[in-house]
Scaffold this active site. Structure first.
Site, mmCIF file in Angstrom:
data_model
loop_
_atom_site.group_PDB
_atom_site.id
_atom_site.type_symbol
_atom_site.label_atom_id
_atom_site.label_comp_id
_atom_site.label_asym_id
_atom_site.label_seq_id
_atom_site.Cartn_x
_atom_site.Cartn_y
_atom_site.Cartn_z
ATOM 1 N N LYS A 299 0.866 -1.174 0.000
ATOM 2 C CA LYS A 299 0.000 0.000 0.000
ATOM 3 C C LYS A 299 0.903 1.224 0.000
ATOM 4 C CE LYS A 299 -3.930 2.146 2.374
ATOM 5 N NZ LYS A 299 -4.892 2.015 3.509
ATOM 6 N N GLY B 98 -1.280 7.595 -5.649
ATOM 7 C CA GLY B 98 -0.876 6.223 -5.380
ATOM 8 C C GLY B 98 0.020 6.060 -4.167
ATOM 9 N N ARG C 9 -11.654 -9.829 -2.655
ATOM 10 C CA ARG C 9 -12.689 -9.103 -1.934
ATOM 11 C C ARG C 9 -14.076 -9.500 -2.416
ATOM 12 N NH1 ARG C 9 -9.520 -3.729 -1.189
ATOM 13 N NH2 ARG C 9 -7.444 -4.375 -1.838
ATOM 14 N N ASP D 138 -15.742 -3.593 -0.901
ATOM 15 C CA ASP D 138 -14.367 -3.777 -1.381
ATOM 16 C C ASP D 138 -13.389 -3.891 -0.222
ATOM 17 O OD1 ASP D 138 -15.263 -0.899 -1.395
ATOM 18 O OD2 ASP D 138 -13.109 -0.575 -1.477
ATOM 19 N N ASN D 139 -13.856 -3.674 1.001
ATOM 20 C CA ASN D 139 -12.999 -3.826 2.185
ATOM 21 C C ASN D 139 -13.330 -5.074 2.978
ATOM 22 O OD1 ASN D 139 -11.547 -1.495 1.681
ATOM 23 N ND2 ASN D 139 -12.924 -0.195 2.851
ATOM 24 N N ASP E 88 -7.183 -3.623 5.782
ATOM 25 C CA ASP E 88 -7.378 -2.277 5.231
ATOM 26 C C ASP E 88 -7.916 -1.308 6.280
ATOM 27 O OD1 ASP E 88 -7.194 -0.274 3.436
ATOM 28 O OD2 ASP E 88 -8.949 -0.811 2.261
#
Length: 481
Positions: free
Chosen positions: A114, A127, A187, A256-257, A266
């Site tokens: 990440k 990013g 996910r 998505d988490n 996350d």
């Protein structure tokens, strides 16, 4: 030539890569002006078959800051429901799947970054990850692991020397890259994207992959799809109970988490609750409290229900509905068990456990005594003498009252009396051996410190103002006690 970096000598398995490029995009990592290792998780290295003493700081930097000698790097594709609205413009926007390694325990672990640079899904973002965000994730994963939550872990944190501009932090602020180690990064949203694209063939292929890698005990079973989903429901119910008992508010429970393995990961604007308050909300942008602490069981169940849309393209909806029916029961059972364990009891009859948990939650809600301090003080003050001398704890100035606090009065005192009555009744049923086990259980279940926001801000201020990492190291050490 054999690489000397032990991370490059690992036997990486191209499990996710073998699915084909319908599921990911090859990406290149960013180049950074600086690489300073700020955290290395030596507790995780033996799981990868590595001796911490044989791994240098420079090995972490070369592998996970400079990304020397490791290809391909994969940005995973996914969509998701974010605050109830479907978003088809998601995907790994500031990280990638670095590689997958079979651990010494037989588990296939993902190493994923990440903050490692832009991808096709960065959506005009840079990013990058702020250094404060990296510090917060290290603390979150270590704290949750100590509290028994099924969580990904942080393998490393590297400061990367860039100045970042953010709306929610004083800017410019420092940059970093973390590496997560967890059991999959597939996910719910990975499946939702394929439903959006109307590709049941890709859903089926991905589900077979999930079966073989993460639910292998159902391979060969005629009803494996139904049983896989039912087990996922149970895993998520147990995870949600773990969060609630830990006093943890994830803050952004978008689909998505949430992972298909039922593991937690996350950690953005998370928070540990200061006091027992079901309305507590961690994210400043969660204006209506959708992801409040007390809403987490409802949201987890809803996200499992939303997952039925893509899975319903490849399996009977009736099987999915049947699997989801047990969520409330499974959640309640695990919450009851874990709360009893934090109070020292590993084996209680259901009725006794219900009475104890209800008395505890009511007391915590009414008194608003600090949630985590209550359990830490119970651990510190408990004595086997409590069984025969209830006056040692059931007083008008009990163990959880600090020297600066006034004596509890009114409703608080009434609920404290109820807690003492229930706790004392259960204690009287314990043998001397049981009481010794109870004291040990209190030690295991309750750390002496939990990272509520003031603790995190204290650590970050030292780093930000004086580049002093000693409070960070000391807090990590204290988490383990």
């Amino acid at each position: 030539m054999t690489p000397t970096n032990p991370f490059l000598r690992l036997d990486y398995e191209p499990a996710f890569q073998s699915l084909g490029d319908d599921y990911f995009d090859p990406v290149a990592a960013a180049e950074f002006p600086m690489h300073q290792l700020r955290f290395r998780n030596d507790h995780l290295l033996p799981k990868l078959g590595l001796d911490p003493a044989a791994v240098r700081d420079n090995d972490f930097v070369a592998a996970f800051g400079q990304f020397v000698g490791r290809e391909p790097l994969l940005a995973m594709r996914y969509h998701g429901y974010q605050f109830g609205e479907y978003n088809p413009r998601l995907g790994d926007g500031r990280g990638f799947l670095y590689g997958q390694v079979r651990g010494q325990d037989g588990v296939l672990y993902d190493l994923a970054t990440k903050g490692s640079g832009q991808t096709p899904y960065s959506r005009n973002g840079d990013g990058r990850l702020t250094l404060k965000g990296g510090v917060r994730e290290v603390l979150a994963t270590e704290m949750l692991a100590r509290l028994g939550v099924n969580t990904s872990r942080t393998l490393s944190l590297i400061e990367t020397g860039e100045k970042l501009w953010r709306g929610d932090e004083p800017s410019p602020t420092r940059s970093s890259v973390i590496v997560r180690m967890g059991a999959s990064h597939i996910r719910f949203g990975t499946f939702e994207r394929l439903h959006y694209l109307k590709r049941p063939d890709l859903i089926d292929r991905l589900l077979v992959h999930v079966l073989e890698i993460y639910y292998g005990h159902w391979v060969g079973d005629r009803d494996w799809k139904a049983k896989l989903y039912a087990e996922l429901v149970e895993r998520v119910a147990r995870l949600c109970a773990q969060w609630m008992v830990a006093g943890f508010c994830h803050a952004v429970l978008n689909t998505d988490n949430m992972l298909i393995t039922g593991q937690s990961f996350d950690y953005g604007p998370y928070a540990f609750i200061p006091t027992y308050d079901l309305r507590f909300t961690a994210a400043y942008f969660d204006y209506y409290g959708r992801y409040a602490y007390g809403n987490q069981p409802t949201i987890c169940r809803l996200n499992l229900e939303l997952l039925q849309r893509p899975l319903g393209m490849v399996m009977p909806v009736a099987d999915l509905e049947a699997g989801l029916e047990r969520f409330p029961e499974q959640y309640a059972q695990e919450y009851r068990r874990l709360m009893a364990a934090r109070l020292g009891f590993e084996h209680l009859a259901e009725a006794e456990a219900d009475d104890l948990v209800e008395a505890t939650v009511q007391f915590l809600a009414v008194s608003q005594t600090p949630y985590h301090a209550f359990f830490a003080k119970l651990r510190s003050h408990f004595s086997p003498s409590w069984r025969d001398r209830p006056e040692d704890y059931a007083s008008d100035r009990p163990f959880w009252v600090g020297p600066a606090d006034s004596n509890p009065q009114g409703e608080t005192l009434a609920y404290w009396g109820k807690w003492c009555e229930v706790y004392g009744r259960i204690l009287q049923q314990q043998s001397d051996q049981d009481l010794a086990a109870l004291a040990d259980q209190l030690q295991r279940a309750n750390p002496l410190i939990t990272i509520v926001r003031p603790e995190i801000e204290r650590v970050w201020e030292a780093i930000d103002q004086a580049d002093d990492w000693q409070p960070f190291a000391e807090l990590l050490k204290a988490i383990g006690t």
